[in-house]
Write an enzyme that holds these catalytic residues in place. Structure first.
Site: not given
Ligand code: AP5
Ligand code: MG
Length: 196
Positions: A14, A128, A146
């Site tokens: 994402k 990562r 998660r």
């Molecule tokens: P990346 O692009 O970072 O993926 P992502 O989907 O953004 O993954 P996140 O880890 O950010 O997801 P998340 O939803 O758990 O985290 P968030 O920050 O929202 O890609 C991941 C890796 O893969 C990178 O290294 C990238 O380079 C690699 N990659 C990408 N595309 C690729 C490809 N095609 N091929 C190979 N490699 C690739 O949330 C974190 C925490 O915050 C949550 O657990 C929660 O505690 C809190 N939080 C956030 N939002 C909320 C909410 N709305 N409500 C409640 N708690 C929340």
């Molecule tokens: Mg993210």
């Protein structure tokens, strides 16, 4: 206004795709994960509270993230559209988002869901974790937590958008460019359909 949700499990790409999409379409990127990590880095009271949840792989309480989104929408009144990344994550958040957008006389145009197998997700996140400094990427138990939270609390809200026929799955495995192309095709099609 064109408002897009990028949906998908942790590590599905994402954030990676959002960076490219905001550049191409001029949308305002709203990632609740990034906003929370900024609060943590600045050691604000909100950040300190959020850290307890994030480190365990649990969701931060709805009212905290909804409040953050509300103030961001207020800050960008002239935006041509928003890209929501990692929000909404619960039914309560999806309902709140509908209300906030309705107040601005707009709505969600499209939800694109990145589909990636669990094995690949774990590989990406652990990889990562070696360099990101993200506390929730280094421990495999936290990563599994998660995924569980995603399945139980986040995946079910897809139905809400499916009913509105705004939901589309995108193959999230392949190169970043290939996935970006599929996303752009879906967006362009929807933009044409919603153009005045
Ligand atoms: P990346 O692009 O970072 O993926 P992502 O989907 O953004 O993954 P996140 O880890 O950010 O997801 P998340 O939803 O758990 O985290 P968030 O920050 O929202 O890609 C991941 C890796 O893969 C990178 O290294 C990238 O380079 C690699 N990659 C990408 N595309 C690729 C490809 N095609 N091929 C190979 N490699 C690739 O949330 C974190 C925490 O915050 C949550 O657990 C929660 O505690 C809190 N939080 C956030 N939002 C909320 C909410 N709305 N409500 C409640 N708690 C929340
Ligand atoms: Mg993210």
């Amino acid at each position: 206004m064109f408002n897009l949700i990028l949906f998908g499990p942790p590590g599905s790409g994402k954030g990676t795709q959002s960076e490219k999409l905001v550049e191409k379409y001029g949308l305002i990127h709203l990632s609740t994960g990034n906003l929370l990590r900024e609060e943590i880095a600045n050691r604000t009271p909100l950040g300190l509270e959020a850290k307890n949840f994030i480190d365990k792989g649990q969701l931060v309480p709805d009212e905290v993230v909804i409040g953050m989104i509300d103030s961001c929408l207020e800050h960008h009144k002239q935006a041509s559209g928003f890209l929501f990344d990692g929000f909404p994550r619960t039914t309560a958040q999806a309902q709140a988002l509908d209300k906030l957008l309705a107040l601005k006389k707009t709505e969600i145009a499209l939800v694109l869901s990145l589909e990636v197998g669990e094995e690949e997700l774990i590989k990406r996140l652990l990889n990562r974790g070696k360099t990101s400094g993200r506390s929730d990427d280094t421990n495999e138990t936290v990563i599994h937590q998660r995924f569980t939270v995603y399945k139980n609390e986040t995946a079910p809200i897809a139905d809400h958008y499916k009913k509105l026929k705004r939901f589309q799955s995108i193959k999230g495995e392949g190169t970043v460019e290939e996935i970006f192309d599929s996303i752009c095709q879906a967006i362009d099609k929807r933009m044409k359909a919603t153009a005045p």
